[in-house]
Design a protein around this motif. Structure first.
Motif, short mmCIF file in Angstrom:
data_model
loop_
_atom_site.label_atom_id
_atom_site.label_comp_id
_atom_site.label_asym_id
_atom_site.label_seq_id
_atom_site.Cartn_x
_atom_site.Cartn_y
_atom_site.Cartn_z
N GLU A 44 -6.15 -6.48 -5.35
CA GLU A 44 -5.10 -5.38 -5.20
C GLU A 44 -4.53 -5.40 -6.73
N LYS B 250 -5.48 0.95 -12.51
CA LYS B 250 -4.77 2.14 -12.27
C LYS B 250 -4.08 2.44 -13.78
N LEU C 267 -4.29 -2.59 -9.42
CA LEU C 267 -3.24 -2.12 -9.91
C LEU C 267 -3.37 -1.84 -11.45
N TYR D 231 3.90 1.16 -8.72
CA TYR D 231 2.86 0.07 -8.81
C TYR D 231 3.72 -1.04 -9.08
N ALA E 90 4.62 -2.43 -5.70
CA ALA E 90 3.52 -2.71 -5.15
C ALA E 90 3.11 -4.30 -5.52
N GLN F 51 0.83 -1.17 0.02
CA GLN F 51 0.04 0.14 0.09
C GLN F 51 0.86 1.38 0.02
N PHE G 133 1.97 1.31 -3.50
CA PHE G 133 1.00 2.14 -4.30
C PHE G 133 0.89 3.50 -4.01
#
Length: 137
Positions: free
Chosen positions: A79, A86, A83, A52, A55, A44, A47
């Motif tokens: 998660e 994102k 990613l 990324y 992460a 986190q 992130f």
């Protein structure tokens, strides 16, 4: 006009330097005694810093080291899918989210944390829309 170009170039160099300084840990560098919560925290933090790749390494480490912990694995899978969202990697996100939803619709669903099902459905619908796919209801 030249001063604008120089200022722009300096900003670009600074931005590049910032992103190139982001470190990505190797799995072998992550302490063996780190628990899933520690790795999630590290992921986190990476992130939040926009790193990324780091992460993802932490989340994939959770998947490898804690494969028997359904809650930790479903969270890490979600998660990783997030990613991809994102980064606008809709196909990759869609594939992972589809697998997550299938787990919730299977016989082991009662052992999974309920929040990720709802989140996965939301992101799945969004990814399907971006890909032009009619999402399954």
């Amino acid at each position: 006009m030249k001063i604008k170009n120089i200022a722009y170039l300096c900003c670009m160099i600074m931005a590049f330097s910032l992103f190139s300084c982001m470190t990505v840990p190797k799995e072998s560098d992550i302490p063996e005694d780190a628990n899933a919560a520690d790795l999630t925290q590290k992921a986190q933090e990476a992130f939040d810093a926009g790193n990324y790749r780091a992460a993802r390494v932490y989340y994939e480490t959770i998947l490898k080291r804690f494969a028997d912990d359904e809650s930790a694995c479903i969270a890490a899978q979600y998660e990783i899918a997030h990613l991809h969202i994102k980064r606008r990697q809709w196909k990759d996100a869609y594939t992972i989210l589809e697998k997550i939803i299938a787990q919730y619709e299977g016989p082991m669903a009662m052992h999974l944390p309920p929040d990720y099902y709802k989140l996965a459905k939301i992101d799945y619908d969004r990814a399907a829309e971006k890909l032009g796919i009619k999402a399954k209801q």
